[in-house]
Design a protein around this motif. Structure first.
Motif, PDB file in Angstrom:
ATOM      1  N   ALA A 173       0.838  -1.203   0.000  1.00 19.99           N
ATOM      2  CA  ALA A 173       0.000   0.000   0.000  1.00 19.99           C
ATOM      3  C   ALA A 173       0.873   1.252   0.000  1.00 19.99           C
ATOM      4  O   ALA A 173       0.590   2.228  -0.702  1.00 19.99           O
ATOM      5  N   GLY A 174       1.958   1.218   0.786  1.00 17.53           N
ATOM      6  CA  GLY A 174       2.868   2.355   0.825  1.00 17.53           C
ATOM      7  C   GLY A 174       3.560   2.572  -0.505  1.00 17.53           C
ATOM      8  O   GLY A 174       3.745   3.712  -0.953  1.00 17.53           O
ATOM      9  N   LEU A 175       3.955   1.465  -1.157  1.00 18.83           N
ATOM     10  CA  LEU A 175       4.617   1.569  -2.454  1.00 18.83           C
ATOM     11  C   LEU A 175       3.671   2.156  -3.497  1.00 18.83           C
ATOM     12  O   LEU A 175       4.063   3.024  -4.279  1.00 18.83           O
ATOM     13  N   ARG A 176       2.421   1.679  -3.503  1.00 24.90           N
ATOM     14  CA  ARG A 176       1.445   2.216  -4.461  1.00 24.90           C
ATOM     15  C   ARG A 176       1.227   3.704  -4.235  1.00 24.90           C
ATOM     16  O   ARG A 176       1.166   4.487  -5.185  1.00 24.90           O
ATOM     17  N   SER A 177       1.130   4.095  -2.965  1.00 27.93           N
ATOM     18  CA  SER A 177       0.946   5.507  -2.639  1.00 27.93           C
ATOM     19  C   SER A 177       2.147   6.332  -3.090  1.00 27.93           C
ATOM     20  O   SER A 177       2.003   7.443  -3.627  1.00 27.93           O
ATOM     21  N   GLY A 235       2.246   9.202  -5.985  1.00 29.14           N
ATOM     22  CA  GLY A 235       2.788  10.529  -5.721  1.00 29.14           C
ATOM     23  C   GLY A 235       3.787  10.949  -6.780  1.00 29.14           C
ATOM     24  O   GLY A 235       3.805  12.098  -7.227  1.00 29.14           O
ATOM     25  N   VAL A 236       4.632  10.005  -7.191  1.00 26.84           N
ATOM     26  CA  VAL A 236       5.613  10.288  -8.241  1.00 26.84           C
ATOM     27  C   VAL A 236       4.912  10.685  -9.545  1.00 26.84           C
ATOM     28  O   VAL A 236       5.221  11.711 -10.156  1.00 26.84           O
ATOM     29  N   PHE A 237       3.938   9.868  -9.959  1.00 19.76           N
ATOM     30  CA  PHE A 237       3.253  10.139 -11.221  1.00 19.76           C
ATOM     31  C   PHE A 237       2.345  11.362 -11.127  1.00 19.76           C
ATOM     32  O   PHE A 237       2.135  12.050 -12.125  1.00 19.76           O
ATOM     33  N   TYR A 271      14.107   3.529   1.650  1.00 21.61           N
ATOM     34  CA  TYR A 271      13.817   4.743   2.419  1.00 21.61           C
ATOM     35  C   TYR A 271      12.377   4.840   2.912  1.00 21.61           C
ATOM     36  O   TYR A 271      11.972   5.883   3.416  1.00 21.61           O
ATOM     37  N   ALA A 272      11.598   3.772   2.764  1.00 18.11           N
ATOM     38  CA  ALA A 272      10.212   3.794   3.222  1.00 18.11           C
ATOM     39  C   ALA A 272      10.144   4.156   4.704  1.00 18.11           C
ATOM     40  O   ALA A 272      10.897   3.622   5.519  1.00 18.11           O
TER      41      ALA A 272
END
Length: 236
Positions: free
Chosen positions: A20-24, A28-30, A200-201
């Motif tokens: 979920a954190g990676l998707r978020s 954010g990047v896109f 760095y999460a």
């Protein structure tokens, strides 16, 4: 998770939180990248379709400022990013998007509107396809990164030389190689951004890395678009 970088041996709950954190993070990047592209497009279209502004910039020595300012801005951004706050980095990215818009305004003076739209659509399809592959592939793309960076440096040097030479044949070669390099860099950068998130999460720097990731992908897209436009565009 489709990531060639070894991740911790998470339990089910932790793995779900990580995903979920990676998707978020990627959203954010896109999102940052998309806002940057919108700013660039609006600025370029406004200047390119305002004859007085276009003549004031591209009909005078200011055109050299418009040509080289984005490159100078990228170097400044790269050297200063570590000392910036997240908000400062984001504002710098928006400012860079404006500068790039001024530089790209010249395409409206050279190419037809239909050609610009076609190149944008083609670049979008290619970019999204490679970004999706870079995100989902289990193959480690880091090994091809060094070759792509070497190709990028070669394109940059050749492009600077060709500004003064003005060789159409050289420009065609640059554009063909550029399409290959920037499509490859798109997949490589997406996978790199995923790997950076793994390291760095949970740290504050992850927010700033969204901006840096957005800048990398933004540059890949803009350059891919320009290379395709140079290859396929119909001139006014």
């Amino acid at each position: 998770m489709n990531n060639p970088v070894r991740t911790p041996n998470y339990g089910t709950t932790q793995a779900a939180q990580y995903d979920a954190g990676l998707r978020s993070h990627m959203l954010g990047v896109f999102r940052n990248m998309g806002i940057g592209l919108v700013i660039t497009g609006l600025v370029a279209a406004f200047i390119g379709n305002t004859p007085v502004l276009a003549a004031a910039i591209f009909g005078t020595p200011l055109k050299w400022v418009a040509i080289f300012a984005p490159l100078a801005f990228v170097f400044f951004f790269s050297f200063r990013i570590e000392k910036m706050t997240t908000a400062g980095a984001r504002m710098a990215f928006w400012a860079f998007s404006v500068v790039m818009g001024v530089s790209l305004a010249s395409i409206f003076l050279v190419f037809t509107g239909g050609s610009i739209a076609q190149a944008f659509f083609s670049a979008s399809v290619m970019f999204l396809a490679m970004a999706l592959w870079g995100y989902t592939t289990g193959r480690d793309l880091s090994k091809m990164g060094s070759f792509l960076i070497m190709g990028l440096i070669g394109i940059l040097v050749a492009s600077l030389i060709n500004i003064f030479i003005g060789s159409s044949a050289m420009q065609m070669v640059i554009s063909i190689i550029g399409v290959v390099v920037f499509t490859g860099l798109t997949a490589w950068d997406v996978q790199r951004i995923k790997s950076d998130y793994f390291h760095y999460a949970g740290h504050e720097v992850a927010q700033k890395m969204q901006v840096m990731g957005a800048l990398s992908l933004y540059l890949n897209f803009v350059n891919l678009f320009q290379m395709l436009l140079s290859l396929t565009g119909d001139r006014e």
